[in-house]
Design a protein around this motif. Structure first.
Motif, PDB file in Angstrom:
ATOM      1  N   PRO A 143       2.378 -39.008  -7.811  1.00 20.77           N
ATOM      2  CA  PRO A 143       3.077 -39.706  -6.729  1.00 20.77           C
ATOM      3  C   PRO A 143       4.567 -39.874  -7.017  1.00 20.77           C
ATOM      4  N   GLY A 144       5.396 -39.547  -6.019  1.00 19.77           N
ATOM      5  CA  GLY A 144       6.831 -39.723  -6.130  1.00 19.77           C
ATOM      6  C   GLY A 144       7.558 -38.655  -6.921  1.00 19.77           C
ATOM      7  N   PHE A 145       6.847 -37.708  -7.497  1.00 21.69           N
ATOM      8  CA  PHE A 145       7.465 -36.675  -8.322  1.00 21.69           C
ATOM      9  C   PHE A 145       7.952 -35.537  -7.431  1.00 21.69           C
ATOM     10  N   THR A 146       9.076 -34.901  -7.795  1.00 19.99           N
ATOM     11  CA  THR A 146       9.631 -33.806  -7.010  1.00 19.99           C
ATOM     12  C   THR A 146       9.226 -32.460  -7.614  1.00 19.99           C
TER      13      THR A 146
ATOM     14  N   GLY B 219       4.446 -36.808   1.893  1.00 20.89           N
ATOM     15  CA  GLY B 219       5.590 -36.404   1.083  1.00 20.89           C
ATOM     16  C   GLY B 219       6.810 -36.085   1.929  1.00 20.89           C
ATOM     17  N   THR B 220       7.860 -35.626   1.255  1.00 20.34           N
ATOM     18  CA  THR B 220       9.143 -35.368   1.915  1.00 20.34           C
ATOM     19  C   THR B 220       9.708 -34.037   1.456  1.00 20.34           C
ATOM     20  N   TRP B 221      10.137 -33.228   2.418  1.00 25.06           N
ATOM     21  CA  TRP B 221      10.780 -31.959   2.081  1.00 25.06           C
ATOM     22  C   TRP B 221      12.217 -32.213   1.657  1.00 25.06           C
ATOM     23  N   GLY B 222      12.680 -31.475   0.648  1.00 19.73           N
ATOM     24  CA  GLY B 222      14.051 -31.617   0.197  1.00 19.73           C
ATOM     25  C   GLY B 222      15.024 -30.953   1.161  1.00 19.73           C
ATOM     26  N   THR B 223      16.300 -31.274   1.009  1.00 22.14           N
ATOM     27  CA  THR B 223      17.338 -30.677   1.849  1.00 22.14           C
ATOM     28  C   THR B 223      17.462 -29.191   1.548  1.00 22.14           C
ATOM     29  N   VAL B 224      17.557 -28.369   2.593  1.00 19.34           N
ATOM     30  CA  VAL B 224      17.674 -26.926   2.429  1.00 19.34           C
ATOM     31  C   VAL B 224      18.925 -26.423   3.132  1.00 19.34           C
ATOM     32  N   THR B 225      19.319 -25.201   2.835  1.00 17.11           N
ATOM     33  CA  THR B 225      20.489 -24.585   3.458  1.00 17.11           C
ATOM     34  C   THR B 225      20.085 -23.258   4.089  1.00 17.11           C
ATOM     35  N   THR B 226      20.964 -22.716   4.932  1.00 15.32           N
ATOM     36  CA  THR B 226      20.721 -21.434   5.588  1.00 15.32           C
ATOM     37  C   THR B 226      20.347 -20.374   4.538  1.00 15.32           C
ATOM     38  N   PRO B 227      19.297 -19.574   4.775  1.00 19.66           N
ATOM     39  CA  PRO B 227      18.625 -19.332   6.062  1.00 19.66           C
ATOM     40  C   PRO B 227      17.425 -20.232   6.348  1.00 19.66           C
ATOM     41  N   LEU B 228      17.286 -21.353   5.602  1.00 20.86           N
ATOM     42  CA  LEU B 228      16.185 -22.273   5.854  1.00 20.86           C
ATOM     43  C   LEU B 228      16.697 -23.496   6.600  1.00 20.86           C
TER      44      LEU B 228
ATOM     45  N   PRO C  89       4.093 -37.884  -2.070  1.00 20.61           N
ATOM     46  CA  PRO C  89       4.050 -39.212  -1.439  1.00 20.61           C
ATOM     47  C   PRO C  89       3.770 -40.323  -2.443  1.00 20.61           C
ATOM     48  N   ALA C  90       3.798 -41.557  -1.951  1.00 15.46           N
ATOM     49  CA  ALA C  90       3.600 -42.730  -2.798  1.00 15.46           C
ATOM     50  C   ALA C  90       2.168 -42.821  -3.306  1.00 15.46           C
ATOM     51  N   ALA C  91       1.989 -43.597  -4.369  1.00 16.62           N
ATOM     52  CA  ALA C  91       0.660 -43.814  -4.938  1.00 16.62           C
ATOM     53  C   ALA C  91      -0.269 -44.395  -3.883  1.00 16.62           C
ATOM     54  N   GLY C  92      -1.521 -43.961  -3.905  1.00 23.08           N
ATOM     55  CA  GLY C  92      -2.498 -44.451  -2.949  1.00 23.08           C
ATOM     56  C   GLY C  92      -2.673 -43.557  -1.743  1.00 23.08           C
ATOM     57  N   THR C  93      -1.855 -42.497  -1.633  1.00 23.88           N
ATOM     58  CA  THR C  93      -1.964 -41.586  -0.492  1.00 23.88           C
ATOM     59  C   THR C  93      -3.253 -40.775  -0.551  1.00 23.88           C
ATOM     60  N   GLY C  94      -3.673 -40.421  -1.748  1.00 26.75           N
ATOM     61  CA  GLY C  94      -4.890 -39.634  -1.889  1.00 26.75           C
ATOM     62  C   GLY C  94      -4.629 -38.149  -1.742  1.00 26.75           C
ATOM     63  N   THR C  95      -5.663 -37.392  -1.408  1.00 31.42           N
ATOM     64  CA  THR C  95      -5.563 -35.937  -1.298  1.00 31.42           C
ATOM     65  C   THR C  95      -4.620 -35.523  -0.178  1.00 31.42           C
TER      66      THR C  95
ATOM     67  N   ALA D 203      -1.795 -19.630   4.475  1.00 35.11           N
ATOM     68  CA  ALA D 203      -2.424 -20.082   3.236  1.00 35.11           C
ATOM     69  C   ALA D 203      -2.333 -21.598   3.156  1.00 35.11           C
ATOM     70  N   THR D 204      -3.299 -22.192   2.447  1.00 33.90           N
ATOM     71  CA  THR D 204      -3.356 -23.645   2.297  1.00 33.90           C
ATOM     72  C   THR D 204      -3.619 -24.005   0.842  1.00 33.90           C
ATOM     73  N   MET D 205      -2.938 -25.030   0.373  1.00 31.35           N
ATOM     74  CA  MET D 205      -3.143 -25.518  -0.991  1.00 31.35           C
ATOM     75  C   MET D 205      -3.497 -26.999  -0.947  1.00 31.35           C
ATOM     76  N   VAL D 206      -4.622 -27.378  -1.556  1.00 32.45           N
ATOM     77  CA  VAL D 206      -5.083 -28.764  -1.584  1.00 32.45           C
ATOM     78  C   VAL D 206      -4.664 -29.404  -2.900  1.00 32.45           C
ATOM     79  N   LEU D 207      -4.124 -30.637  -2.821  1.00 30.85           N
ATOM     80  CA  LEU D 207      -3.623 -31.337  -4.007  1.00 30.85           C
ATOM     81  C   LEU D 207      -4.251 -32.723  -4.106  1.00 30.85           C
ATOM     82  N   ASN D 208      -4.879 -33.010  -5.221  1.00 27.34           N
ATOM     83  CA  ASN D 208      -5.426 -34.338  -5.466  1.00 27.34           C
ATOM     84  C   ASN D 208      -4.395 -35.210  -6.170  1.00 27.34           C
ATOM     85  N   GLU D 209      -4.426 -36.503  -5.902  1.00 32.92           N
ATOM     86  CA  GLU D 209      -3.472 -37.431  -6.489  1.00 32.92           C
ATOM     87  C   GLU D 209      -3.844 -37.758  -7.931  1.00 32.92           C
ATOM     88  N   LEU D 210      -2.830 -37.696  -8.818  1.00 41.63           N
ATOM     89  CA  LEU D 210      -3.042 -38.110 -10.199  1.00 41.63           C
ATOM     90  C   LEU D 210      -2.943 -39.633 -10.295  1.00 41.63           C
TER      91      LEU D 210
END
Length: 304
Positions: free
Chosen positions: A87-90, A128-137, A180-186, A211-218
Protein backbone atom coordinates in the motif's frame (compact mmCIF):
# COMPACT_ATOMS: atom_id res chain seq x y z
CA UNK A 1 -15.72 -1.38 -31.13
CA UNK A 2 -18.59 1.05 -31.42
CA UNK A 3 -18.19 4.14 -33.50
CA UNK A 4 -17.87 6.34 -30.44
CA UNK A 5 -14.68 4.44 -29.72
CA UNK A 6 -13.47 5.48 -33.15
CA UNK A 7 -10.06 4.01 -32.97
CA UNK A 8 -9.11 1.62 -30.29
CA UNK A 9 -5.59 1.86 -28.98
CA UNK A 10 -3.36 -1.15 -29.07
CA UNK A 11 -4.08 -3.49 -26.28
CA UNK A 12 -1.27 -4.85 -24.20
CA UNK A 13 -1.91 -6.44 -20.97
CA UNK A 14 -3.44 -3.42 -19.28
CA UNK A 15 -4.64 -0.85 -21.63
CA UNK A 16 -4.74 -0.79 -25.34
CA UNK A 17 -4.23 1.85 -27.94
CA UNK A 18 -6.39 3.02 -30.76
CA UNK A 19 -4.68 4.63 -33.62
CA UNK A 20 -6.85 5.37 -36.57
CA UNK A 21 -10.07 7.19 -36.06
CA UNK A 22 -9.04 7.61 -32.41
CA UNK A 23 -5.47 8.63 -33.01
CA UNK A 24 -5.66 10.83 -29.92
CA UNK A 25 -6.78 7.99 -27.67
CA UNK A 26 -10.06 6.18 -27.17
CA UNK A 27 -10.82 7.83 -23.82
CA UNK A 28 -11.12 11.48 -24.83
CA UNK A 29 -11.13 10.89 -28.59
CA UNK A 30 -13.98 8.38 -28.47
CA UNK A 31 -15.32 8.35 -24.93
CA UNK A 32 -14.60 4.68 -24.17
CA UNK A 33 -12.62 2.64 -21.69
CA UNK A 34 -11.51 -0.26 -23.88
CA UNK A 35 -9.41 -2.10 -21.29
CA UNK A 36 -12.25 -4.43 -20.30
CA UNK A 37 -12.30 -3.29 -16.66
CA UNK A 38 -15.84 -1.90 -16.78
CA UNK A 39 -18.99 -3.18 -18.47
CA UNK A 40 -21.34 -0.23 -17.97
CA UNK A 41 -22.00 2.85 -20.13
CA UNK A 42 -21.46 0.87 -23.33
CA UNK A 43 -17.83 0.00 -22.62
CA UNK A 44 -16.69 -3.23 -24.23
CA UNK A 45 -13.46 -5.19 -23.79
CA UNK A 46 -11.19 -4.05 -26.59
CA UNK A 47 -12.77 -3.66 -30.01
CA UNK A 48 -15.21 -6.50 -29.43
CA UNK A 49 -18.27 -4.36 -30.13
CA UNK A 50 -19.15 -4.19 -33.80
CA UNK A 51 -19.86 -0.98 -35.65
CA UNK A 52 -18.49 1.33 -38.30
CA UNK A 53 -15.36 3.36 -37.75
CA UNK A 54 -13.73 0.62 -35.66
CA UNK A 55 -10.66 -1.57 -35.74
CA UNK A 56 -11.02 -5.30 -36.24
CA UNK A 57 -13.72 -6.58 -33.89
CA UNK A 58 -12.02 -9.88 -33.01
CA UNK A 59 -9.14 -10.17 -30.55
CA UNK A 60 -5.90 -11.03 -32.33
CA UNK A 61 -3.85 -13.93 -30.98
CA UNK A 62 -0.99 -12.71 -33.17
CA UNK A 63 -0.45 -9.73 -30.87
CA UNK A 64 0.86 -11.17 -27.63
CA UNK A 65 0.90 -8.97 -24.53
CA UNK A 66 2.74 -8.86 -21.23
CA UNK A 67 2.27 -6.56 -18.23
CA UNK A 68 4.99 -6.24 -15.61
CA UNK A 69 5.01 -4.48 -12.25
CA UNK A 70 8.35 -3.66 -10.68
CA UNK A 71 10.08 -1.45 -8.17
CA UNK A 72 13.74 -0.44 -8.33
CA UNK A 73 14.24 -2.91 -11.15
CA UNK A 74 12.80 -5.83 -9.19
CA UNK A 75 9.95 -7.58 -10.94
CA UNK A 76 7.15 -8.24 -8.47
CA UNK A 77 4.44 -9.47 -10.81
CA UNK A 78 3.65 -10.29 -14.42
CA UNK A 79 0.39 -10.71 -16.29
CA UNK A 80 -1.14 -14.14 -16.08
CA UNK A 81 -0.01 -14.65 -12.47
CA UNK A 82 -1.37 -13.28 -9.21
CA UNK A 83 1.09 -10.77 -7.77
CA UNK A 84 1.13 -8.35 -4.86
CA UNK A 85 1.52 -4.69 -3.94
CA UNK A 86 2.57 -2.71 -0.89
CA UNK A 87 0.00 0.00 0.00
CA UNK A 88 1.18 3.49 -0.95
CA UNK A 89 4.28 2.24 -2.76
CA UNK A 90 5.11 3.56 -6.25
CA UNK A 91 5.76 1.02 -9.00
CA UNK A 92 6.61 1.06 -12.69
CA UNK A 93 4.07 -0.59 -14.98
CA UNK A 94 5.54 -1.87 -18.23
CA UNK A 95 3.42 -3.11 -21.12
CA UNK A 96 5.04 -5.07 -23.93
CA UNK A 97 3.35 -6.28 -27.09
CA UNK A 98 4.87 -8.54 -29.74
CA UNK A 99 3.72 -8.82 -33.36
CA UNK A 100 3.67 -12.50 -34.38
CA UNK A 101 1.52 -11.92 -37.47
CA UNK A 102 2.88 -11.63 -41.02
CA UNK A 103 1.74 -7.99 -41.30
CA UNK A 104 3.87 -4.92 -40.68
CA UNK A 105 2.19 -2.74 -38.04
CA UNK A 106 4.43 0.30 -37.43
CA UNK A 107 2.29 2.17 -34.88
CA UNK A 108 0.40 1.33 -31.71
CA UNK A 109 -1.89 2.73 -29.06
CA UNK A 110 -2.94 1.56 -25.60
CA UNK A 111 -5.02 2.14 -22.49
CA UNK A 112 -4.49 1.03 -18.89
CA UNK A 113 -6.80 1.17 -15.88
CA UNK A 114 -6.66 -0.17 -12.32
CA UNK A 115 -9.74 -1.12 -10.29
CA UNK A 116 -10.63 -2.68 -6.94
CA UNK A 117 -11.25 -6.42 -7.17
CA UNK A 118 -10.14 -8.96 -9.74
CA UNK A 119 -13.08 -8.98 -12.16
CA UNK A 120 -14.75 -6.44 -14.46
CA UNK A 121 -17.91 -4.84 -13.10
CA UNK A 122 -20.56 -2.46 -14.38
CA UNK A 123 -19.29 0.45 -12.27
CA UNK A 124 -15.76 -0.26 -11.02
CA UNK A 125 -13.88 1.71 -8.36
CA UNK A 126 -10.49 3.19 -9.19
CA UNK A 127 -7.55 1.73 -7.28
CA UNK A 128 -4.29 3.62 -6.84
CA UNK A 129 -3.05 6.64 -8.78
CA UNK A 130 -1.33 6.92 -12.14
CA UNK A 131 1.81 9.04 -12.20
CA UNK A 132 2.22 12.13 -14.37
CA UNK A 133 3.12 11.29 -17.98
CA UNK A 134 4.29 13.26 -21.01
CA UNK A 135 3.66 13.06 -24.76
CA UNK A 136 3.02 10.64 -26.42
CA UNK A 137 1.13 9.47 -23.30
CA UNK A 138 -1.54 11.23 -21.26
CA UNK A 139 -3.62 10.79 -18.13
CA UNK A 140 -7.34 10.59 -18.90
CA UNK A 141 -9.78 11.12 -16.06
CA UNK A 142 -13.27 9.63 -15.96
CA UNK A 143 -15.98 11.12 -18.17
CA UNK A 144 -19.33 10.81 -16.38
CA UNK A 145 -21.38 9.75 -19.40
CA UNK A 146 -18.72 7.44 -20.86
CA UNK A 147 -16.52 5.64 -18.30
CA UNK A 148 -15.65 5.77 -14.60
CA UNK A 149 -12.02 4.57 -14.64
CA UNK A 150 -9.05 6.91 -14.69
CA UNK A 151 -6.62 5.74 -17.36
CA UNK A 152 -3.25 6.16 -18.99
CA UNK A 153 -3.47 6.10 -22.78
CA UNK A 154 -1.70 7.33 -25.89
CA UNK A 155 -2.05 10.98 -26.85
CA UNK A 156 -0.71 10.36 -30.35
CA UNK A 157 0.19 7.16 -32.24
CA UNK A 158 3.39 5.63 -30.88
CA UNK A 159 6.11 4.18 -33.08
CA UNK A 160 6.85 0.47 -32.74
CA UNK A 161 9.81 -0.10 -30.43
CA UNK A 162 11.70 -2.64 -32.57
CA UNK A 163 11.80 -3.81 -36.21
CA UNK A 164 9.44 -1.04 -37.31
CA UNK A 165 6.48 -3.22 -36.33
CA UNK A 166 7.39 -6.05 -38.72
CA UNK A 167 6.94 -9.69 -37.72
CA UNK A 168 8.68 -10.22 -34.39
CA UNK A 169 8.67 -6.50 -33.63
CA UNK A 170 7.73 -5.20 -30.19
CA UNK A 171 5.68 -2.35 -28.71
CA UNK A 172 6.81 -1.16 -25.29
CA UNK A 173 5.45 1.55 -23.01
CA UNK A 174 5.95 2.23 -19.29
CA UNK A 175 4.66 4.62 -16.62
CA UNK A 176 4.29 4.76 -12.85
CA UNK A 177 1.45 3.73 -10.56
CA UNK A 178 1.13 4.38 -6.83
CA UNK A 179 -0.66 1.59 -5.00
CA UNK A 180 -3.80 2.43 -2.97
CA UNK A 181 -4.03 2.83 0.80
CA UNK A 182 -3.92 -0.07 3.25
CA UNK A 183 -7.20 -1.95 3.50
CA UNK A 184 -8.06 -1.68 -0.20
CA UNK A 185 -7.57 -5.39 -0.75
CA UNK A 186 -7.14 -7.09 -4.12
CA UNK A 187 -6.86 -4.84 -7.18
CA UNK A 188 -6.33 -5.52 -10.87
CA UNK A 189 -4.64 -3.70 -13.74
CA UNK A 190 -6.34 -3.96 -17.13
CA UNK A 191 -4.87 -3.03 -20.48
CA UNK A 192 -5.40 -3.07 -24.19
CA UNK A 193 -2.81 -2.64 -26.94
CA UNK A 194 -3.67 -2.03 -30.57
CA UNK A 195 -0.98 -2.40 -33.22
CA UNK A 196 -2.00 -0.59 -36.42
CA UNK A 197 -0.88 -0.23 -40.02
CA UNK A 198 -0.89 3.56 -39.82
CA UNK A 199 -3.17 4.20 -42.79
CA UNK A 200 -5.39 6.52 -40.71
CA UNK A 201 -8.31 4.14 -41.05
CA UNK A 202 -9.75 1.92 -38.33
CA UNK A 203 -9.95 -1.31 -40.25
CA UNK A 204 -9.55 -5.07 -39.91
CA UNK A 205 -5.84 -4.80 -40.71
CA UNK A 206 -5.26 -3.37 -37.23
CA UNK A 207 -4.52 -5.99 -34.53
CA UNK A 208 -5.25 -5.78 -30.82
CA UNK A 209 -5.23 -7.78 -27.61
CA UNK A 210 -5.83 -7.28 -23.89
CA UNK A 211 -4.30 -8.45 -20.61
CA UNK A 212 -5.11 -8.32 -16.90
CA UNK A 213 -2.89 -8.56 -13.83
CA UNK A 214 -4.33 -9.30 -10.37
CA UNK A 215 -2.51 -7.92 -7.30
CA UNK A 216 -3.09 -8.92 -3.69
CA UNK A 217 -2.38 -6.45 -0.89
CA UNK A 218 0.67 -7.07 1.28
CA UNK A 219 0.13 -6.69 5.05
CA UNK A 220 1.70 -3.54 6.52
CA UNK A 221 1.40 -4.20 10.25
CA UNK A 222 3.18 -6.51 12.67
CA UNK A 223 -0.06 -7.42 14.41
CA UNK A 224 0.27 -11.10 13.54
CA UNK A 225 3.79 -12.35 14.17
CA UNK A 226 3.10 -15.72 15.69
CA UNK A 227 3.72 -18.86 13.66
CA UNK A 228 1.38 -18.68 10.68
CA UNK A 229 -0.47 -21.86 9.79
CA UNK A 230 -3.28 -22.19 7.30
CA UNK A 231 -4.59 -25.01 5.15
CA UNK A 232 -1.68 -24.63 2.74
CA UNK A 233 1.58 -23.42 4.33
CA UNK A 234 3.50 -23.33 7.62
CA UNK A 235 6.17 -20.66 8.17
CA UNK A 236 8.06 -20.79 11.49
CA UNK A 237 9.49 -19.77 13.91
CA UNK A 238 8.08 -16.27 13.97
CA UNK A 239 9.83 -14.17 15.20
CA UNK A 240 12.90 -15.76 13.61
CA UNK A 241 16.55 -15.52 14.63
CA UNK A 242 18.70 -17.62 12.28
CA UNK A 243 16.62 -20.11 10.29
CA UNK A 244 13.10 -19.79 8.86
CA UNK A 245 11.25 -23.00 8.00
CA UNK A 246 8.73 -23.15 5.15
CA UNK A 247 6.42 -26.11 4.64
CA UNK A 248 3.57 -26.86 2.25
CA UNK A 249 0.69 -28.99 3.51
CA UNK A 250 -0.11 -30.09 -0.03
CA UNK A 251 1.76 -32.26 -2.48
CA UNK A 252 3.53 -30.63 -5.40
CA UNK A 253 6.01 -27.85 -6.09
CA UNK A 254 5.79 -24.45 -4.45
CA UNK A 255 7.83 -21.25 -4.59
CA UNK A 256 9.04 -18.75 -1.99
CA UNK A 257 9.96 -15.06 -2.27
CA UNK A 258 10.88 -12.63 0.53
CA UNK A 259 10.43 -8.83 0.47
CA UNK A 260 11.48 -6.18 2.94
CA UNK A 261 9.14 -3.34 3.90
CA UNK A 262 10.54 -1.13 1.14
CA UNK A 263 9.26 -3.62 -1.40
CA UNK A 264 12.74 -4.88 -2.28
CA UNK A 265 13.03 -8.53 -3.22
CA UNK A 266 15.74 -9.91 -0.90
CA UNK A 267 15.20 -13.60 -1.63
CA UNK A 268 14.56 -14.29 -5.29
CA UNK A 269 12.02 -16.93 -6.22
CA UNK A 270 13.15 -20.34 -5.05
CA UNK A 271 11.43 -23.63 -5.74
CA UNK A 272 10.59 -26.06 -2.93
CA UNK A 273 12.90 -24.33 -0.42
CA UNK A 274 12.27 -25.61 3.12
CA UNK A 275 14.76 -23.55 5.13
CA UNK A 276 15.94 -19.94 4.70
CA UNK A 277 19.06 -18.59 6.40
CA UNK A 278 18.09 -15.26 8.01
CA UNK A 279 21.35 -14.65 9.88
CA UNK A 280 22.30 -11.66 7.71
CA UNK A 281 18.84 -10.07 7.70
CA UNK A 282 18.48 -6.73 9.47
CA UNK A 283 16.01 -6.68 12.33
CA UNK A 284 12.48 -5.78 11.29
CA UNK A 285 9.42 -6.97 9.41
CA UNK A 286 9.56 -9.00 6.18
CA UNK A 287 6.91 -10.39 3.83
CA UNK A 288 7.27 -14.05 2.89
CA UNK A 289 5.26 -14.88 -0.25
CA UNK A 290 4.60 -18.61 -0.70
CA UNK A 291 2.70 -19.76 -3.79
CA UNK A 292 1.51 -23.09 -5.09
CA UNK A 293 -0.53 -23.15 -8.29
CA UNK A 294 -3.26 -20.52 -7.76
CA UNK A 295 -2.85 -20.45 -3.97
CA UNK A 296 -0.75 -17.49 -2.73
CA UNK A 297 -0.11 -16.72 0.95
CA UNK A 298 1.64 -13.52 2.12
CA UNK A 299 3.02 -14.02 5.63
CA UNK A 300 4.55 -11.22 7.75
CA UNK A 301 7.67 -12.44 9.56
CA UNK A 302 9.69 -10.57 12.20
CA UNK A 303 13.48 -10.91 12.26
CA UNK A 304 14.95 -10.47 15.74
Amino acid sequence: MKKRALLFTAVIGIGYLSLTSSTSGAGIGSGYNCTGSETGLGNAAGCASSGSGCHSTTVTAGITTLVELDSAGVTTSTSGATGHYKPGFTYTVKITGTNTTSATLPKFGFQASCIKGSTAVTTPVNAGTWGTVTTPLRNTTAIASSFVCNMVEHRTPINATTLGGATGGTYVVSFTWTAPAAGTGTVSIWSILNAVNGNNNADAADKWNTATMVLNELPTSTASVATVTNNSFNVYPNPVVNTLNVQSNNNGAFSVKVFDLNGRLIITEQQNVTTINTTDWAQGLYQVVVSQNENVQVIPVVKQ
